[in-house]
Design a protein around this motif. Sequence first.
Motif: not given
Length: 845
Positions: A535-564
């Motif tokens: 929503a901003g005017n400047g560019a943002v580096d999404l590398t390393g940002w993480t989307v989670s549903d809070g149930d993950a506890g780590g990769p392989g369970a629920g949603v835990h995705f780190v933007v590559p």
Amino acid sequence: MALGSTPIAEIAPVAVTLGGGPTSFVYDIRGDDSSPADRIVLSVPGCFTGAALVSVKVNGASATFTNQSVGNQIALLLDAPAPAGAAIQVVFQASAPTGAPGIFDFPSSLDFTGDPAPPAASIAGNADGDPSDGNSRAVTADLSMDGSFGDWNGVARFLDANDDATPEKGDLRSGWFAIDALRTRIFARLDVDACLMSGQTTAFDILMDTTSDGLYDFRVELEIRGDGTVLQKHLYHNYPADSNQGNDQEVPFSGAAFTGQVPDDGCNQATEWSIPLADLGNPSTIELAHFESHPSGPSTAVADTFPDFGFIRGSVLTGSFSRVGPIINEAFWGSPGFPQWVEIANSSILPFSLAGMTLTDKDGSGNSNILLPSITLPGGAFLVVHLAAGTNDFDFSDGSGHFYTGSSTPVFEREDQLALYGSSLQNPGTLEDFVAWDADATRSADFGADAADAVTAGLWVAGAALDISSMDPAQSLGRSGESISWGIPADWEISSGRDAADPTPGWSNVGGVVINEVLFSPGLGVPQGVELYNAGNGAVDLTGWTVSDGDAGGPGAGVHFVVPQLSSADRILPGHARAWIAFGTGVDSASTVFASGVDPSALGAADQASLFFRDEPLASRLTDFVSWDASSSHDADWLADDDLAQAAGIWNKGVSDDFVDVISLQAGHSILRTTDGVDTNRSQDWSFSLGTSEGDRDGDQDGRVDSRDNCADVYNPLQEDMDGDGRGDACDIDLDGDGWVNGQDCSAANPAIWSIPLAPGNLRFTAPSISPWMRSPRRAPTTPTAGAARAPADSFTTTPASSRIWRRASSATFRSRQRAAPSTILPAPAMSAARATWEPPAPEA
């Protein structure tokens, strides 16, 4: 390889030393029992250098081959195919990276070029038949505790003030810190100017706060001798927690320590040590609060402490370290006509007083020395210092305050410095923080003098300056979101911060990126997904940002995705752009990222989506959140995940357990923000989409997901919508919204012109010939297909709807079109040459 076969592979050694030079690796692959193989491809991670193929064996015998390797891709074609199920051994060399510790995968594939089947990717496993070696395809690159000090390049280093020019005084000049790749151990190195002789010693006291309560929890004692001998190493637990070291309880210390001299200045004693995190109770955060050295050395040797201000905080989850304390976090100086301002951040969890602290550009003129107010800045809070008149606000209940200097006279220029001193006395010992910038490579005569205190204090590099030559005047100078302070220009960005999209006075330098849409109830065959919107005017580096549903506890369970990264480059999201994260496998594009490790149906009908700007499930890293449910009765897990967002202050503001009610949401529809990017941290921001029940979320591949695309089936990245009816021009059968479809509208792009005019009057021909257009028969009106090509709005065209439609474009222009012939535009003089005259027709009805 036959289609569907699965070769297994492993590598040795599985652990190497950072910066350790060339290493010979043995890579074993065992093929599928049903197919031969003759081509092997092995991918060496890009941070490893000097990759080179050495030899190949098949079933223990040397094999001849053609080397097809390019760069870090080891590839070879065997002269004779390896039989089905063969044991293939590839030996190659590569040098481990010099950067931070990490775990690196070495994927490979086998192929039989004699059949059309594609190569088969290997999986990690016991390829050499020896179950005792425990190898896989992953290599751990870590520091080595050996006293050689050659593997610390690229590791987080923090400099400290030189308290005396005499090297043997005992100054603690720098600290180096790292978390191992497996997140099980902390490494540290301390450099002290002690010039120890073989019989002389230095004792270290190292205090660590693992509970972030301001009191140390563990204390390490080391005693080293100049000949490299470690005389003592002890670990004490401060329990019960107090400030008295005398009642600390000694606990087992299974860490390592080494010491020796390094040639930094010919008189520098370095000590490296490590400790298992299990010895410290496996904390997620370690605050290295205090280091103290006591060298015996020459008679001039005295004790010193490190760091001189604040402390060093380490994140176990990310392996990152930062200096914590009062810092300059952001500065706005470049836009003419707007008051300049500077943001001070308390990156500590403890409050500190600003009394006597001074901001200055070191020029010593007029209002360039700004005395800060005598207030206490709470932990994690911000104070914005405005170079302007205004009303002070020292209520930090919302995390920020504002101080007005009373003068709007600009202080900072295109080449300048900004220093924060702990008192009105300005010297290296009182300097808290510093940044310098310049618009070119030429430094002014006083630049070196203005930066001298910072260079001496170890807070800046001599002659260095942040390059602002391409800086947008509307942006600010900003640190990264976690306020890294290494004393170099790379700490800073000219776009308001590494994760920022616009200036953020009064809060963290994190951009305007929000969760804009969530598809958790897709149609058959469509994966779930989340849309991120800048929503901003400047560019943002999404590398390393993480989307989670809070149930993950780590990769392989629920949603835990780190933007590559995307193609080995940072994934940049421009201002007002969006990125769709689709759960499951697929091919990434500039607008779509596939979360290959996430189940395509991982989100539930009662769930949450959290967005972190680091791979750390902490309230301080949370940038956006949304929760949904079809019932007001939430389970315990739902409530626990909701509490993190509530603690971060970005959800449930004034409303307990707020959520988007999805009881009436139909399958194939998503929840999305009513207006792009609008975020009041409440469920009222959200609505239901028009949705789609099948196909990709961006079916026309124009960068707009279907629910946000005004022509979901027609490529139209600019989303033009002339009449504002929500249906894009590319598929709108009534462009101007006047009620007449395009093919029956005299002017499809002008809502004021729509009817078929009366027959033209006052038209006469002066020659016996009859123009061809007069012979064109009338045809029944038809409607063009959606998205059909059309002529520009300012030209006249006819369609089969009528061959005798006229339009008066201006008093000097006559336009006609012969059926099935190109349009003709004839000004009045040319019309006379065609042996016809034109007079204005009667007014239209």
